[in-house]
Design an enzyme around this catalytic site. Structure first.
Site, mmCIF file in Angstrom:
data_model
loop_
_atom_site.group_PDB
_atom_site.id
_atom_site.type_symbol
_atom_site.label_atom_id
_atom_site.label_comp_id
_atom_site.label_asym_id
_atom_site.label_seq_id
_atom_site.Cartn_x
_atom_site.Cartn_y
_atom_site.Cartn_z
ATOM 1 C CD1 TRP B 356 36.976 39.038 46.484
ATOM 2 C CD2 TRP B 356 38.136 37.474 47.598
ATOM 3 N NE1 TRP B 356 36.770 37.832 45.842
ATOM 4 C CE2 TRP B 356 37.459 36.850 46.506
ATOM 5 C CE3 TRP B 356 38.916 36.677 48.436
ATOM 6 C CZ2 TRP B 356 37.566 35.483 46.229
ATOM 7 C CZ3 TRP B 356 39.008 35.310 48.153
ATOM 8 C CH2 TRP B 356 38.344 34.737 47.058
ATOM 9 C CG ASP B 357 40.825 39.495 43.368
ATOM 10 O OD1 ASP B 357 39.738 39.453 43.975
ATOM 11 O OD2 ASP B 357 40.924 39.360 42.144
ATOM 12 C CD GLU B 485 32.685 35.780 41.705
ATOM 13 O OE1 GLU B 485 33.213 35.637 40.584
ATOM 14 O OE2 GLU B 485 32.777 36.822 42.391
ATOM 15 C CE LYS B 590 34.738 33.073 38.083
ATOM 16 N NZ LYS B 590 34.139 34.373 38.444
ATOM 17 C CD GLN B 591 37.427 32.196 42.828
ATOM 18 O OE1 GLN B 591 36.856 32.870 41.979
ATOM 19 N NE2 GLN B 591 38.348 32.695 43.639
#
Lengths: 757, 757
Positions: B356-357, B485, B590-591
């Protein structure tokens, strides 16, 4: 459901051979003696679909595991019970033709596993293609529970017609593999083979996990009448002898094969051959009849202590004895390095040897049907592995001891993170077994000594695993999986939180009663005890005021709740018909979860609470774990739901015999075999120990005329008989005592009888 | 952090050879042309630690996966970009000695990857053991972006001392394997080899998943001056030619190797050899200089459209161009069957080709730096795979289309259940890219045609994936994993719920604008639309009144919340130092998760909301995904947190060049390479498109004198220049237009300048 064998109170028998269900037949006619065991494979070999399996207790291999993406804290290997040397082989040729029931013509087939004596027999009349020759073959096999290293296999061949040349080829064959090997590896390597006496020595291959390599020697002595030794051969991992002769019509030849199996668990490799020779010679000297008689006698003693009689329902009777037989064949407490594997010696599915099933479902039964030492050894097993339980917790960066989900050594060797570091309620099953043992036997000595090491280790784990939520002002446990494995990585699973707090309280209470020296040795600080007490006092329990039930976990009530009865029959079993995604998000429950706490902590919930929780959760429970129905049956019985209790009981009693879950071909569900016994004794008879006293509240299932079971309790052998007239308690051995019967305290010196209520 | 190469605005270069970091050097000097690519391996071979890697876009193999315990709905295979034919080899021997920088003596080493021209060069002076011979070798390599099947490798050897016999041995070698193969399998099998012209044809081995076998032919023509052909040899999967001769001091020999690579993706196996021959001959006819000049020219055109200049900070300048170069080398939109793989052609870690990046991080940049067709092809790629997205959803028992986490064909091929059927927010990234493309280009044609197929398919998935909670009276989504994640299987992840509702709304809106014929073709029922609207209106969003923030998921606030600054430095990075158990239960992110929604839906949150959520979540964010800092930098910039924005920018700009995450040796982080560009353009310059208008709110980082970038917007090439004086917008190509600058609408016909605010 599929039923291969006839209904018989003591036997698993059939007169029909069903090749399409060969694997199922093999599972159901497995035999074992706690030291070794094997599936019901055919001595002469079989070229059709079959799963040959022989297993040696405690002999295993750490198979390299594979997970999606390895992360810190994942187990390194997946320990496997490995398929061991095939020792039953007796190849048969008649006039050069290899006898093979997959291809040949035969009649009068009969197969019988006698649960009373532990003997497996089989016979058939074989006919040559030209019909000129007819031979009746009779096979007898048993694994001695007196001489545990000994297997005895006898083959009789009686010529009914013709004068054939018969060859019998007894062998030892270690060219075996595990169907579930991750990399199709052979787990065994050759050490040596001998011609006379015929023996094979093998060793498990090297591994990268520091696990010992096991060395195993199998040695056979054959006693043959009517045939002459015509040859011997050894090959890589194999040894055979061949006996040949022409046999006249009416004559019978007999081969008796005495096989000794020794392993490096007990005997140094260098001494194995000598030891095996001595064992086999001693057995041969005793002879078949004496070996058999001793074995039958030993099984009789076991049954005297443990038998359950059900009058008026032979199906239930057979199912119940089948379960006791399966358990006793797997484990009878002789070796505290061993435990009760999920498939026993009947198959190789599921890695590992030890699950929490032992403490939760097996211990309560063994306490009553065997000597206390049997259960004590199961507790000792965990104490022996305590150091490795600390290692498991350390791998997660946590203090204290985390017992493994699956193990041989105490080191976790399962391979699903959502289980291995989340299904931690298992730690409480282990402390609860200490509580159970102590309560039932009255023996405090384990609890305050070795048991206390286990209690403190697990308490330290719980105290570190919880976290304090400033937001809620409570201690919580996130990221757990409860007994209901149809959900995972949930927060504040009621069962886990409740049992953690209970374990901490039981540990603090035990510390009070322990010797100062022991307490000093454990170096439990005041700070620790304060923390434990704080967790006990401030543990968060999800509860719904409106429903008056404990909530399975934080967000369970947000699910699309519905009863199993709303599902289409084609959806069941869910684990075969639904995606894992759908199962995880559904409200359906695999096995008792909140109700597992209610079962464990029977005194700590009111009847009304039990009723509300049972009525809320049981309708959403699919019972797709073989461990589920019995717990529900026991609670249903306590609630006076007699029909529900009997309905649930029916799902455990003949689980394997009727292949309910359609997976018995892989092996028997050993660790759930206590379920039927628990349903009857703790459920129907309402047996429970409280205030140092045995209590009963029996009822009689409508379908039955009577049931009768024996329990061992603090030096006594007590017979409990329930029929339409009432309940009769008899002390068959030991002193008189007070018991609670329908909440009334009565003294039994010899026998007392009381009407049912 | 580790820096191997010198700071230079256009080059990645070094004069020192560091064997201990060979793999890192290879990753950083990878080259690619969107069709194929390779790591910076040495032509002459290298006997030390190295990772040889050549990759062909879209040529892959479905490697058998292993998971702990396979369950319904798990993917069957783990698709891998596979290591392909090594085509750069030119073995070198001098007087019979094989030249090898791992062992030999050499000086004046120089290695340069020229990002402006796409050419990789290397040189060194080699000395024989007896010092009698000295040779300067110069290697030049490029992959043509004009003739995409062509690789050109030139080796020059100038004898500085002595009169050695030199042999050059150009080859094609497909005896290659993947370091990440699950079963140490070779993924290639032999088809044929030819001597003249030297060629090798290979095929991927069979698989059990119905995936096509790829056939590949590599063919080389060598143009050599100063040496004679002394031999040819072919072996299994290999073909070599050897050119030998004695060379006098001062003389130079030159070998130019033209390699054509064709695959069954474009050319039938039967025609591959002829096609490859034609391509190689055409290239050889053009000659080295022309091939080179054409390639340099083509790169120049790319840079004209896309270059970003940073004045006063060559480190930043180099980092930014390195990222653009890496992306353009991986994908430039020529082939809508391809996508932007996470490692491009620089390594083989991570399965699959498409994440999906692409939609979330690559599309916004490609929209501005390349022609609209490039982005359109990325959208088309997903439309081509729509049928398989329906298959993915079907495997979970769900309606509609679920785009995969990792894929080549549209079929999910990752291997972690907690990702594959839980990290479903990816579906919204794909619909959001349609929104982005439409908004930026003003081209509605994709959205209402092929795009609508995708919108409706994903809408149908969302509508089935949510459930209605009677208890809460809301639609909810359980069992999801958000962009963070470091948590998984959570309930009501705000980002997933928000983007699902947004996607449904965007789909309904799009349906209104579509042709009746298209709407009819999609057969969206009134009931469906009502359900979608109901979900939009009644979606549950966890929100905390007190904090005024959206809650990451249902129970996030119950965690033991603390900022990253409370951690010990030795804990970081968490994914290398903590157990997965500890990470999952921690509050560390994480992000961007909640903030990812805020980035996607910039118009739908107030500045105050953005500030509250940024201040709550960013301090708990460890940015251990290379995708994290840029999103935070952009939001920080919007909030006027200039220093924070620059600090976060610094973490993306030179991620690989300075090996921040200590994992660049495995390959470059291709899909996060747009991060630095996004940080500058969407962050520092505040570029955004709203109400059909380009808007800017630029600031100049203190450390910089100026920055300057070009964007392509609706037929115009616009230069944006920001320095201490202010911002200057210039339309270099195309018509004048209105833009919003610091919220003020201004018309640019040629150039306008404005002071910074």
């Amino acid at each position: 459901m599929k039923r291969l064998f006839d209904i018989d109170p003591w036997k698993v028998k059939t007169s029909t051979f069903q090749p399409e269900d060969k694997r199922l037949q093999e599972s159901l006619t497995s035999i074992g003696n706690g030291y070794m065991g094997m599936r019901g494979n055919f001595e002469e070999g079989y070229s059709g679909d079959t799963h040959e399996g022989t297993y040696l207790a405690g002999v295993w291999y750490p198979d390299k595991t594979r997970v999606g993406w390895w992360k810190n804290g994942y187990p390194d290997y997946f320990g496997k019970v490995i398929n061991a040397m095939n020792i039953i082989q007796v190849g048969i040729t008649v006039d050069g033709h290899q006898v093979d029931l997959a291809k040949d013509t035969f009649r009068d087939f009969y197969l019988e596993s006698d649960m009373k004596t532990g003997v497996l027999t089989r016979r058939f009349v074989w006919t040559s293609e030209d019909k000129a020759t007819e031979i009746q073959f009779v096979f007898t096999r048993f694994l001695s529970i007196v001489d545990k290293e000994m297997a005895v296999i006898q083959v009789k061949a009686e010529v009914l017609k013709g004068q054939p040349e018969i060859s019998l080829k007894p062998g030892l064959d270690n060219q075996v593999h595990n169907e579930d090997a991750n990399y199709e590896e052979m787990f065994w390597e050759q050490v040596s083979e001998n011609v006379a006496p015929a023996s094979v020595t093998v060793r498990t291959i090297k591994n990268n996990f520091g696990i010992e390599q096991f060395t195993v020697t199998g040695l056979m002595l054959n006693d043959v009448t009517g045939l002459e030794l015509s040859g011997s051969e050894v090959a890589n991992l194999q040894a055979f002898e061949t006996y040949t002769g022409r046999v006249s019509e009416g004559d019978t030849v007999v081969l008796t094969k005495y096989v000794a199996m020794v392993t490096s668990r007990d005997v140094e490799p260098a001494e194995q051959e000598a030891k095996a020779t001595a064992l086999a010679e001693a057995a041969k000297a005793k002879g078949f009849e004496k070996m058999l008689a001793e074995n039958v006698g030993a099984w009789e003693v076991r049954w005297q202590k443990a038998d359950v009689k059900i009058v008026g329902d032979d199906e239930a009777q057979q199912g119940l004895r089948f379960n006791l037989y399966g358990l006793f064949s797997t484990y009878y407490g002789e070796d505290d390095r061993l435990n009760v594997g999920p498939k026993g010696f009947t198959g190789e599915k599921y890695g590992g040897a030890t699950y929490w099933d032992t403490e939760a479902f097996i211990v309560p039964m063994y306490l009553a049907v065997a000597d206390p030492e049997v259960t004590r050894n199961l507790l000792q097993y965990r104490h022996n592995q305590l150091d490795n339980a600390y290692v498991n917790a350390g791998k997660q960066g946590l203090a204290g001891a985390l017992y493994p989900m699956v193990t041989f050594t105490g080191i976790e060797c399962h391979n699903e993170w959502e289980i291995t570091f989340m299904e931690i309620h298992r730690n409480a099953a282990i402390t609860h077994a200490i509580y159970n043992y102590t309560k039932y036997t009255g023996d405090e000595s384990y609890r305050v000594n070795d048991g206390l090491d286990v209690l403190v280790g697990t308490a330290r784990f719980w105290a570190d695993r919880v976290h304090y939520s400033k937001h809620a002002g409570k201690y919580m446990m996130h990221g757990v999986t409860g007994p209901n494995e149809y959900e995972n990585n949930v927060n504040n699973n009621f069962h886990t939180n409740r049992m953690a707090a209970w374990s901490l309280a039981y540990t603090l209470e035990t510390l009070k009663g322990a010797d100062d020296s022991k307490v000093k040795e454990l170096a439990v600080t005041e700070e620790e005890k304060e923390k434990w007490q704080a967790v006990i006092d401030n543990m968060y329990y999800p509860y719904d005021e409106e429903l008056g039930v404990y909530v399975q976990h934080d967000t369970f009530l947000d699910k699309d709740l519905m009863p199993v009865s709303d599902l289409d029959a084609s959806d069941l079993p869910l684990n075969q018909n639904w995606s894992w995604d759908k199962i995880l998000r559904s409200p359906f429950i695999k096995q008792a979860d909140v109700l597992q706490s209610i079962y464990y902590l029977r005194d700590q919930f009111t009847l009304e609470e039990k009723e509300r929780n049972f009525d809320f959760y049981e309708p959403m429970t699919v019972h797709e774990s073989s461990l589920s129905p019995s717990i529900h049956a026991i609670i249903a019985a306590e609630l006076g739901r007699e029909e529900k209790a009997v309905e649930l009981y029916a799902r455990t009693a003949r689980l394997d015999l009727d292949n309910y879950n359609n997976d018995t071909e892989d092996g028997l569900h050993i660790t759930s075999m206590s379920g039927a016994w628990l349903s009857i004794v703790e459920g129907f008879a309402g047996m429970y120990v409280t205030d140092e006293m045995l209590t009963f509240k029996p009822f009689l299932p409508k379908q039955w005329e009577a049931y009768d079971f024996k329990i061992n309790y603090r030096g006594r052998l007590v017979d409990v008989h329930v029929d339409k007239e009432g309940v009769r308690l008899t002390i068959e051995e030991g002193e008189s005592m007070e018991v609670k019967l329908f909440d009334e305290i009565v003294m039994i010196s010899d026998t007392i009888t009381k009407a049912l209520q």
